[in-house]
Design an enzyme around this catalytic site. Structure first.
Site, short mmCIF file in Angstrom:
data_model
loop_
_atom_site.label_atom_id
_atom_site.label_comp_id
_atom_site.label_asym_id
_atom_site.label_seq_id
_atom_site.Cartn_x
_atom_site.Cartn_y
_atom_site.Cartn_z
N ARG A 51 0.79 -1.22 0.00
CA ARG A 51 0.00 0.00 0.00
C ARG A 51 0.83 1.28 0.00
O ARG A 51 0.55 2.22 -0.75
CB ARG A 51 -0.90 0.08 1.24
CG ARG A 51 -2.16 -0.69 1.18
CD ARG A 51 -2.46 -1.25 2.54
NE ARG A 51 -1.46 -2.24 2.84
CZ ARG A 51 -1.55 -3.52 2.46
NH1 ARG A 51 -2.62 -3.92 1.85
NH2 ARG A 51 -0.58 -4.38 2.70
N THR A 52 1.82 1.33 0.88
CA THR A 52 2.51 2.60 1.07
C THR A 52 3.25 2.99 -0.22
O THR A 52 3.11 4.12 -0.70
CB THR A 52 3.50 2.49 2.25
OG1 THR A 52 2.80 1.99 3.38
CG2 THR A 52 4.11 3.84 2.58
N LYS A 80 26.10 -4.45 -2.20
CA LYS A 80 27.56 -4.50 -2.34
C LYS A 80 28.25 -3.81 -1.17
O LYS A 80 29.45 -3.65 -1.15
CB LYS A 80 27.99 -3.79 -3.63
CG LYS A 80 27.36 -4.33 -4.89
CD LYS A 80 27.78 -3.45 -6.07
CE LYS A 80 26.84 -3.61 -7.25
NZ LYS A 80 27.02 -2.51 -8.21
N ARG A 101 11.35 3.82 3.10
CA ARG A 101 11.03 2.86 4.18
C ARG A 101 12.31 2.09 4.48
O ARG A 101 13.01 1.65 3.57
CB ARG A 101 9.94 1.90 3.74
CG ARG A 101 9.76 0.75 4.74
CD ARG A 101 8.53 -0.08 4.44
NE ARG A 101 7.32 0.65 4.77
CZ ARG A 101 6.10 0.11 4.73
NH1 ARG A 101 5.95 -1.16 4.35
NH2 ARG A 101 5.04 0.82 5.03
N HIS A 129 5.43 5.75 11.50
CA HIS A 129 4.88 5.61 10.15
C HIS A 129 3.95 6.82 9.93
O HIS A 129 2.73 6.67 9.89
CB HIS A 129 4.13 4.29 10.04
CG HIS A 129 3.84 3.84 8.64
ND1 HIS A 129 3.98 4.64 7.52
CD2 HIS A 129 3.39 2.62 8.17
CE1 HIS A 129 3.63 3.97 6.45
NE2 HIS A 129 3.28 2.73 6.81
N1 CP Z 1 0.07 -0.08 5.96
C1 CP Z 1 1.23 -0.35 5.34
O1 CP Z 1 2.29 0.24 5.65
O2 CP Z 1 1.12 -1.28 4.36
P1 CP Z 1 2.32 -1.78 3.45
O3 CP Z 1 3.33 -2.45 4.36
O4 CP Z 1 1.71 -2.72 2.45
O5 CP Z 1 2.94 -0.57 2.81
#
Ligand code: CP
Length: 304
Positions: A51-52, A80, A101, A129
């Protein structure tokens, strides 16, 4: 650090949160606007995501920008031995915004300190998050008509769940009452309980996901027990299925109550809940597109 970066939800205050929610509302009315013409955005995902990453990339595409990046760090020069610092400095040569991320807590903060390009934290380990929190706030606002004075029940992995950590911090402006439902191994970390106490946020802790808790909640926020955060898989096996929500538990819920989940889910919400009017998690994920369009414009200093 570029002041437009969003590393922690505490980087933005009440007024800015409300402004971003209004911007998200405008994007929901019209998501296709060429506000990012000529801009290039990097999505650097050192941890898996559906999603993110896809909602951020859709947000850029719908705003007329371009995306570069990776979803598997094994295909990059990190494999590497290139350091995170060098990777960020390199990518900064190419783009106007970095969305990252990373599995290490503090990685987004570190990245923001080695570049002048704005960074949006798309999740750093068990820490924060913040873009998820903006879409959670937008979902709560849309379904409840307010962010004020709500009873919010957080269920599952409260120890490693970065989404619940960010949500608590953002809700401090809106007089919530939290219930923390978790087993003792996955309880809310002490630093977040201290945060609640210092900010006058009411909370209670429960190991039982009881009808009383369910029936008095405005929001039930389910979370996945995150196998990837456990060093010992046997510890994960012991706690993975302790909290499961199914249709038979929802008969006494308040009419306005909505079930949120950042997703992905494993077993914590039964499939039979999906068609229940209290279920909102798929709409919540759709709201991520609009909330992230608002955050991207903020990071790039674009007035909407
Ligand atoms: N909610 C969320 O962070 O989903 P993903 O890990 O799929 O990005």
């Amino acid at each position: 650090m570029n002041t437009n970066s969003l590393v922690s939800i505490s980087d933005i205050g009440r007024d800015e949160i409300l402004k971003l929610l209004e911007t998200a509302r405008q994007f929901e009315e019209n998501p296709n606007r060429r506000l990012l013409e000529g801009k290039v955005v990097a999505t650097l995902f050192f941890e898996p995501s559906t999603r993110t990453r896809l909602s951020f990339e859709t947000a850029v595409n719908r705003l007329g920008g371009r995306v570069i990046g990776f979803s598997d760090a094994n295909t990059t020069s990190s494999s590497k031995g290139e350091t995170l610092k060098d990777t960020i400095k390199m990518v900064s040569n190419y783009v106007d915004l970095i969305i990252m991320r990373h599995y290490l807590e503090g990685a987004a903060r570190y990245a923001s300190e080695v570049t002048d390009v704005p960074i949006i934290n798309a999740g750093d380990g068990a820490n924060q998050h913040p873009s998820q929190t903006m879409l959670d706030l937008y979902s709560i606002y849309k379904t409840q008509g307010t962010l004020e004075n709500l009873t919010i029940t957080l269920v599952g992995d409260l120890k490693y769940g970065r989404t619940v950590h960010s949500l608590i911090m953002a809700m401090r402006y809106f007089n919530p009452e939290f219930r923390f439902v978790a087993c003792k191994e996955l309880g809310m970390p002490i630093e977040y309980k201290i945060f609640c106490e210092e900010n006058g946020i009411k909370y209670t802790e429960h190991t039982d996901f009881s009808p009383e808790v369910i029936n008095s909640s405005d929001i039930i926020y389910m979370t996945r027990v995150q196998r990837e955060r456990f060093a010992d898989i046997m510890e994960y096996e012991k706690v993975k299925d302790l909290y499961n929500l199914n249709n038979s538990m929802l008969g006494g819920a308040k009419e306005n109550m909505k079930i949120l989940h950042p997703l992905p889910r494993v077993n914590e919400i039964a499939q039979d809940v999906d068609d229940n009017p209290h279920a909102y998690y798929f709409e919540q994920a759709r709201n991520g597109l609009y909330a992230r369009q608002a955050l991207i414009c903020r990071a790039l200093g674009i007035e909407v």
